[in-house]
Scaffold this motif. Structure first.
Motif, PDB file in Angstrom:
ATOM      1  N   GLY A   5       0.811  -1.210   0.000  1.00 22.34           N
ATOM      2  CA  GLY A   5       0.000   0.000   0.000  1.00 22.34           C
ATOM      3  C   GLY A   5       0.846   1.261   0.000  1.00 22.34           C
ATOM      4  N   ILE A   6       1.937   1.246   0.768  1.00 17.43           N
ATOM      5  CA  ILE A   6       2.843   2.402   0.797  1.00 17.43           C
ATOM      6  C   ILE A   6       3.446   2.630  -0.587  1.00 17.43           C
ATOM      7  N   ALA A   8       2.255   1.640  -3.495  1.00 18.06           N
ATOM      8  CA  ALA A   8       1.213   2.057  -4.435  1.00 18.06           C
ATOM      9  C   ALA A   8       0.893   3.545  -4.289  1.00 18.06           C
ATOM     10  N   ARG A   9       0.845   4.041  -3.067  1.00 18.35           N
ATOM     11  CA  ARG A   9       0.586   5.465  -2.850  1.00 18.35           C
ATOM     12  C   ARG A   9       1.725   6.327  -3.403  1.00 18.35           C
ATOM     13  N   GLN A  10       2.946   5.854  -3.251  1.00 13.89           N
ATOM     14  CA  GLN A  10       4.076   6.623  -3.766  1.00 13.89           C
ATOM     15  C   GLN A  10       4.088   6.641  -5.289  1.00 13.89           C
ATOM     16  N   VAL A  11       3.749   5.510  -5.906  1.00 16.30           N
ATOM     17  CA  VAL A  11       3.638   5.472  -7.371  1.00 16.30           C
ATOM     18  C   VAL A  11       2.544   6.431  -7.841  1.00 16.30           C
ATOM     19  N   ARG A  12       1.432   6.454  -7.116  1.00 12.65           N
ATOM     20  CA  ARG A  12       0.341   7.372  -7.460  1.00 12.65           C
ATOM     21  C   ARG A  12       0.807   8.824  -7.354  1.00 12.65           C
ATOM     22  N   TYR A  13       1.578   9.130  -6.316  1.00 11.87           N
ATOM     23  CA  TYR A  13       2.093  10.490  -6.163  1.00 11.87           C
ATOM     24  C   TYR A  13       3.015  10.852  -7.330  1.00 11.87           C
ATOM     25  N   GLU A  14       3.915   9.950  -7.699  1.00 13.38           N
ATOM     26  CA  GLU A  14       4.817  10.214  -8.820  1.00 13.38           C
ATOM     27  C   GLU A  14       4.025  10.398 -10.118  1.00 13.38           C
ATOM     28  N   ASN A  15       2.959   9.616 -10.274  1.00 16.86           N
ATOM     29  CA  ASN A  15       2.143   9.724 -11.485  1.00 16.86           C
ATOM     30  C   ASN A  15       1.422  11.072 -11.547  1.00 16.86           C
ATOM     31  N   GLY A 107       8.967   3.938  -5.817  1.00 13.99           N
ATOM     32  CA  GLY A 107       7.906   4.663  -6.505  1.00 13.99           C
ATOM     33  C   GLY A 107       8.408   5.320  -7.774  1.00 13.99           C
ATOM     34  N   LYS A 108       9.604   5.902  -7.704  1.00 20.15           N
ATOM     35  CA  LYS A 108      10.186   6.524  -8.898  1.00 20.15           C
ATOM     36  C   LYS A 108      10.458   5.492  -9.986  1.00 20.15           C
ATOM     37  N   VAL A 109      11.007   4.347  -9.587  1.00 19.32           N
ATOM     38  CA  VAL A 109      11.351   3.318 -10.563  1.00 19.32           C
ATOM     39  C   VAL A 109      10.094   2.723 -11.196  1.00 19.32           C
ATOM     40  N   LEU A 110       9.109   2.372 -10.375  1.00 16.71           N
ATOM     41  CA  LEU A 110       7.889   1.752 -10.923  1.00 16.71           C
ATOM     42  C   LEU A 110       7.122   2.727 -11.810  1.00 16.71           C
ATOM     43  N   HIS A 111       7.113   4.000 -11.424  1.00 16.91           N
ATOM     44  CA  HIS A 111       6.448   4.973 -12.289  1.00 16.91           C
ATOM     45  C   HIS A 111       7.188   5.111 -13.617  1.00 16.91           C
TER      46      HIS A 111
END
Length: 257
Positions: A5-6, A8-15, A107-111
């Motif tokens: 969940g953490i 996923a939220r960070q990926v959402r923020y980067e997006n 999050g940066k990498v997954l985005h």
């Protein structure tokens, strides 16, 4: 909150941060298409020798520009993003918050990988619609596996190269200088069938050429096998592991003055 969940939220923020900067988002999407159009305008009547036969030059440029798209999203964007976050003090401040460091970088990498997937779809669709390039079906598993390993490799390289970036001002020069020459000697922009042996030997050291050749194998319309290139994927995997070790050992949280 659980780790997934953490992250996923960070990926959402980067997006959200990415799409709320329309000029950057626009040129990120359009940039690979510009290269695809330009190269096909210049060399559109040419052919390329592939294992098994001769095909139009677009069959070479579509996987080549797909490689460029993934490298740009996963290497250049990750390296630039981390360098600028470090310069702004974001990385240092994050270490004092409940957000785990791995979630910030993950999050940066997954985005970046997600943006790379979008670019792959866009470039492949343009190749099908405008240049009659067939999307691989029988070799699709090899194509997907190559994209996964390539994305992981260049994301790890993007993190590793930040150890050589002293500050944000130096990031564009160092990151672009480390990748642009390789794109010209690695069967991305120019077919190197008649290149000197020393040049191809030099290019074989780095993962860019192996990524491009592995993608071309999965796009080869004359391919009779699965389109999988274990040797090329193995070289990329070695670079990925080495990059992760370098990033773990030399990663810095603050810019050098």
């Amino acid at each position: 909150m659980r780790s997934a969940g953490i992250l996923a939220r960070q990926v959402r923020y980067e997006n959200l941060s990415f799409w709320r900067n329309p000029p950057a988002a626009f040129f990120t999407i359009v940039f690979p298409l510009m290269f695809l159009v330009i190269f096909n305008l210049i060399f559109g009547d040419s052919t390329v020798e592939l294992p098994g036969g001769t095909a139009g030059i677009s069959t070479f440029y579509v996987p080549g520009i797909i490689a460029l798209s993934v490298i740009g999203a996963c290497y250049t964007n990750v390296a630039m993003g981390v360098a600028f976050s470090r310069e702004q003090g974001l990385l240092k401040r994050t270490r004092g918050t409940p957000l785990p460091t791995w979630a910030l970088l993950g999050g940066k990498v997954l985005h970046a990988v997600a943006i790379g997937v979008v670019l792959v779809v866009v470039v492949a669709a343009a190749g099908v619609l405008f240049y009659d390039v067939a999307v691989p079906t029988r070799t699709l598993p090899a194509f997907v596996l190559t994209l996964i390993i390539g994305s992981a490799t260049f994301s790890a390289l993007g993190l590793a190269v930040t150890a050589a970036v002293p500050n944000a001002d130096a990031a564009p020069a160092i990151v672009n200088a480390s990748i642009l020459p390789l794109l010209f000697v690695s069967d991305v922009f120019i077919p190197l069938d008649d290149a000197p042996t020393w040049l191809t030997t030099f290019a074989d050291i780095f993962p860019v050429r192996h990524f491009s050749l592995a993608l071309q194998a999965s796009f080869n319309p004359f391919e009779r096998g699965a389109g999988l290139e274990p040797a090329h994927l193995g070289v990329m995997a070695v670079w990925m592991v080495a990059s992760l070790l370098v990033a773990t050992r030399f990663f810095r949280w603050e810019s050098r003055r």
